[in-house]
Scaffold this active site. Structure first.
Site, PDB file in Angstrom:
ATOM      1  N   GLY A 132       0.926  -1.142   0.086  1.00 43.71           N
ATOM      2  CA  GLY A 132       0.137  -0.124  -0.010  1.00 43.71           C
ATOM      3  C   GLY A 132       0.942   1.133   0.039  1.00 43.71           C
ATOM      4  O   GLY A 132       0.191   2.529  -0.370  1.00 43.71           O
ATOM      5  N   ARG A 133       2.105   1.118   0.109  1.00 42.66           N
ATOM      6  CA  ARG A 133       2.985   2.148   0.285  1.00 42.66           C
ATOM      7  C   ARG A 133       4.407   1.880  -0.058  1.00 42.66           C
ATOM      8  O   ARG A 133       5.277   2.337   0.506  1.00 42.66           O
ATOM      9  CB  ARG A 133       2.940   2.941   1.673  1.00 42.66           C
ATOM     10  CG  ARG A 133       3.257   2.016   2.908  1.00 42.66           C
ATOM     11  CD  ARG A 133       3.917   2.537   4.080  1.00 42.66           C
ATOM     12  NE  ARG A 133       3.940   1.772   4.990  1.00 42.66           N
ATOM     13  CZ  ARG A 133       4.224   1.930   6.214  1.00 42.66           C
ATOM     14  NH1 ARG A 133       4.695   3.164   6.459  1.00 42.66           N
ATOM     15  NH2 ARG A 133       4.224   1.347   7.409  1.00 42.66           N
ATOM     16  N   LYS A 157       9.998   2.150   0.393  1.00 43.53           N
ATOM     17  CA  LYS A 157       8.717   2.106   1.542  1.00 43.53           C
ATOM     18  C   LYS A 157       8.655   3.688   1.804  1.00 43.53           C
ATOM     19  O   LYS A 157       9.318   4.349   2.023  1.00 43.53           O
ATOM     20  CB  LYS A 157       9.310   1.396   2.524  1.00 43.53           C
ATOM     21  CG  LYS A 157       8.286   1.272   3.586  1.00 43.53           C
ATOM     22  CD  LYS A 157       8.668   0.078   4.551  1.00 43.53           C
ATOM     23  CE  LYS A 157       7.700  -0.147   5.650  1.00 43.53           C
ATOM     24  NZ  LYS A 157       8.035  -1.074   6.733  1.00 43.53           N
ATOM     25  N   ASP A 203      -2.321   6.727   2.956  1.00 43.27           N
ATOM     26  CA  ASP A 203      -1.880   7.612   2.018  1.00 43.27           C
ATOM     27  C   ASP A 203      -0.706   7.249   1.376  1.00 43.27           C
ATOM     28  O   ASP A 203       0.034   8.054   0.540  1.00 43.27           O
ATOM     29  CB  ASP A 203      -1.414   9.004   2.976  1.00 43.27           C
ATOM     30  CG  ASP A 203      -0.268   8.737   4.100  1.00 43.27           C
ATOM     31  OD1 ASP A 203       0.237   7.788   4.166  1.00 43.27           O
ATOM     32  OD2 ASP A 203      -0.072   9.414   4.868  1.00 43.27           O
ATOM     33  N   ARG A 207      15.074  -0.522   0.880  1.00 43.83           N
ATOM     34  CA  ARG A 207      14.911  -1.744   1.571  1.00 43.83           C
ATOM     35  C   ARG A 207      15.660  -2.587   0.778  1.00 43.83           C
ATOM     36  O   ARG A 207      15.319  -2.709  -0.644  1.00 43.83           O
ATOM     37  CB  ARG A 207      13.514  -2.028   1.876  1.00 43.83           C
ATOM     38  CG  ARG A 207      13.434  -3.208   2.682  1.00 43.83           C
ATOM     39  CD  ARG A 207      12.512  -3.558   3.785  1.00 43.83           C
ATOM     40  NE  ARG A 207      11.258  -3.992   3.044  1.00 43.83           N
ATOM     41  CZ  ARG A 207      10.064  -3.942   3.822  1.00 43.83           C
ATOM     42  NH1 ARG A 207      10.141  -3.831   5.260  1.00 43.83           N
ATOM     43  NH2 ARG A 207       9.250  -4.500   3.238  1.00 43.83           N
ATOM     44  N   ARG A 261       5.960 -13.541   0.528  1.00 47.03           N
ATOM     45  CA  ARG A 261       5.409 -13.803   2.073  1.00 47.03           C
ATOM     46  C   ARG A 261       4.540 -14.850   2.098  1.00 47.03           C
ATOM     47  O   ARG A 261       4.172 -15.195   1.325  1.00 47.03           O
ATOM     48  CB  ARG A 261       4.716 -12.565   2.642  1.00 47.03           C
ATOM     49  CG  ARG A 261       5.368 -11.092   2.250  1.00 47.03           C
ATOM     50  CD  ARG A 261       4.235 -10.147   1.871  1.00 47.03           C
ATOM     51  NE  ARG A 261       4.972  -9.200   1.421  1.00 47.03           N
ATOM     52  CZ  ARG A 261       5.387  -8.056   1.741  1.00 47.03           C
ATOM     53  NH1 ARG A 261       4.907  -8.006   3.187  1.00 47.03           N
ATOM     54  NH2 ARG A 261       6.071  -7.134   1.308  1.00 47.03           N
ATOM     55  N   ASP A 288       1.520 -11.828   6.704  1.00 47.38           N
ATOM     56  CA  ASP A 288       1.930 -10.825   5.635  1.00 47.38           C
ATOM     57  C   ASP A 288       3.393 -10.151   6.051  1.00 47.38           C
ATOM     58  O   ASP A 288       4.011  -9.845   5.099  1.00 47.38           O
ATOM     59  CB  ASP A 288       1.083  -9.691   5.056  1.00 47.38           C
ATOM     60  CG  ASP A 288       0.655  -8.725   6.410  1.00 47.38           C
ATOM     61  OD1 ASP A 288       0.014  -9.536   7.389  1.00 47.38           O
ATOM     62  OD2 ASP A 288       0.933  -7.647   6.329  1.00 47.38           O
ATOM     63  N   ASN A 289       3.638 -10.719   7.146  1.00 50.04           N
ATOM     64  CA  ASN A 289       5.052  -9.738   7.746  1.00 50.04           C
ATOM     65  C   ASN A 289       6.013 -11.098   7.932  1.00 50.04           C
ATOM     66  O   ASN A 289       6.938 -10.974   8.743  1.00 50.04           O
ATOM     67  CB  ASN A 289       4.876  -9.321   8.755  1.00 50.04           C
ATOM     68  CG  ASN A 289       4.313  -7.773   8.461  1.00 50.04           C
ATOM     69  OD1 ASN A 289       4.120  -7.309   7.420  1.00 50.04           O
ATOM     70  ND2 ASN A 289       3.613  -7.397   9.813  1.00 50.04           N
ATOM     71  N   ASP A 322       9.827  -6.236   8.047  1.00 49.14           N
ATOM     72  CA  ASP A 322       8.882  -5.283   8.403  1.00 49.14           C
ATOM     73  C   ASP A 322       8.856  -4.890  10.099  1.00 49.14           C
ATOM     74  O   ASP A 322       8.243  -5.363  10.693  1.00 49.14           O
ATOM     75  CB  ASP A 322       7.417  -5.864   8.357  1.00 49.14           C
ATOM     76  CG  ASP A 322       6.832  -5.053   6.921  1.00 49.14           C
ATOM     77  OD1 ASP A 322       7.627  -4.256   6.224  1.00 49.14           O
ATOM     78  OD2 ASP A 322       5.787  -5.024   6.633  1.00 49.14           O
TER      79      ASP A 322
END
Ligand code: AMP
Ligand code: MG
Length: 463
Positions: free
Chosen positions: A86-87, A107, A119, A170, A177, A246-247, A256
């Site tokens: 998402g970001r 990221k 956002d 990163r 994942r 997801d992490n 993460d």
């Protein structure tokens, strides 16, 4: 050209990613830059000024290229959701001189089709945290994604209040994942999942390609890496904080760094995430959660392990049970080494348990108490009886096992606050110190646990 990009993920069916571009940032500034890592992965930034380095890191020199964000799903605190970057976006897969394939990810680079109500941005504080902690983990010898740079964007992003915006660059073996597989398993066309699982094995575990039971071996390998990883986390007192599916990376790297932290005083039930009211991701619960996540992974490709569902479930259960026992065994060996005990001695359990209990009851610092033991500085009153037992089985000192320094939360918070005021000296000093976490003679200021006033009780998800 700095990068040697050669993308492979985008050969997967399009459902697994979206083409995106980062936002434009006019007032960007290179705040942290990991020259050692750049060298290690054969990036040559010689003769570039800081602005030009920013441009290269943000992909601005590749104007004709579209980057991509990955689709995934995940169990967040036990609830299943469709997610995705998402970001974040992948600038590309960089190939090093020795043919390693590495994801280069931004990221905080802006909205993507997976942003939902977010956002797409990141605040400077959490990006500094991830940079410092992920590099500290690497230098402690623990598999982790790496941090190549933090660039402040000059924007303000709204969190609990307005904060300076930033982007973390990163580097990871891959960003596939458990949640990527969960997403894949929802797809109607089975060849899409076929593609994902073959791609993952080819990319991460190519020596399994020709194995007769490659899917089974693949699962075993991932279990092995995760269990070893959690033992390593517990060696240094690390609490991940959000072990959502997801992490959890299939490469076996820690990924993460959100509301994570290192233990100060030892408390096995310690949680740091402000929303983890049930202690799901507490320090001592990490191995159980890892196994729970691995079970979710197995569910996505059970039918690849055996066509007969009942047989397949049995095989998977056996592997998970074996890994639960393996955790116990490896944890015991790890703790024995932390206490400098003979790892072959069957009776270490009692000495280990009593030591931990005393640390817990007297709220002693996890990192420093092991060092106190090594340096004959243990509190004589507290450990009077324990020492008698210990002296009978003490063996020798293991090198590079008990860290001298860990990145403590209260210090990171102080450094972030200073950086918000434009003072960066402490940040640079701390970054350097964390490169050698087993060294002696480190400035005491960075070694002491927090005073009551300095304690950071929770770290927030609003990153
Ligand atoms: P995380 O807690 O960082 O693992 O993120 C969980 C999910 O929320 C991922 O799908 C992220 O991409 C997404 N996410 C986190 N922060 C933002 C943000 N500011 N804007 C959009 N998506 C976000
Ligand atoms: Mg995440």
């Amino acid at each position: 050209m700095v990068w040697n990009f050669q993308d492979s993920y985008t050969n997967l069916p399009e459902i697994f990613y979206s083409r995106v571009k980062p936002d434009n940032f006019n007032n960007k500034k290179l705040l942290l830059f990991n020259e050692d890592l750049a060298k290690e992965i054969d990036l040559n930034f010689d003769n570039l000024n800081k602005n030009q380095i920013c441009d290269v890191l943000l992909g601005n020199n590749q104007l004709d290229k579209y980057f991509f964000s990955q689709a995934y799903a995940g169990h967040q605190f036990g609830n299943f959701t469709i997610l995705g970057d998402g970001r974040a976006l992948l600038l590309g897969e960089h190939i090093t001189n020795d043919k390693q394939r590495l994801d280069i990810q931004l990221k905080g680079s802006g909205k993507t089709p997976y942003s939902r109500n977010g956002d797409g941005k990141a605040a400077l504080g959490p990006m500094i945290r991830e940079y410092l902690i992920s590099e500290a983990m690497h230098n402690l010898g623990i598999p982790s994604t790496r941090a190549l740079a933090v660039i402040s964007t000059g924007e303000k992003v709204l969190r609990e209040k307005f904060e300076p915006g930033a982007i973390l660059i990163r580097v990871a073996k891959s960003h596939i994942r458990v949640g990527t597989f969960q997403f894949g398993s929802l797809l109607k066309k089975s060849d899409e999942f076929d593609n994902l699982i073959s791609y993952t094995i080819n990319r991460l575990y190519p020596n399994l390609i020709n194995k007769k039971h490659k899917f089974l071996n693949f699962f075993e390998k991932i279990c092995d890496l995760q269990i070893n990883l959690i033992v390593e986390w517990m060696r240094v007192g690390f609490i991940h904080g959000v072990m959502n599916t997801d992490n959890m990376s299939l490469s076996g790297e820690t990924i993460d760094y959100g509301p994570c932290a290192f233990l100060d005083n030892y408390n096995p039930k310690k949680v740091f995430s402000s929303i983890d009211k049930m202690g799901r991701y507490s320090f001592e619960n990490q191995p159980k959660i890892a196994l729970w996540n691995l079970a979710r992974l197995a569910e996505t490709f059970m039918h690849y392990i055996d066509n007969n569902e009942i047989k397949s479930i049995k095989i998977i259960e056996e592997i998970l049970n074996k890994n639960e026992k393996k955790f116990e065994r490896n944890w015991n060996i790890m703790m024995s080494k932390k206490l400098n005990l003979d790892i072959n001695n069957k009776n270490n359990n009692e000495v280990i348990k009593e030591f931990l209990d005393l640390m817990h009851i007297y709220k002693l610092d996890y990192t420093n108490t092991f060092l106190d033991l090594e340096n004959n500085r243990l509190n004589k009153e507290i450990f009077k009886n324990w020492i008698k037992k210990y002296n009978k089985c003490k063996l020798k000192k293991y090198n590079k096992f008990n860290p001298t320094i860990i990145p403590r939360n209260h210090i990171i918070e102080k450094i972030i606050n200073e950086s918000y005021n434009g003072e960066l000296n402490k940040l640079y000093e701390f970054e350097k110190i964390l490169k050698n976490p087993y060294k002696n003679n480190i400035n005491k200021e960075f070694l002491n646990p927090p005073t009551d006033n300095e304690k950071v009780y929770q770290t927030f998800c609003g990153t």
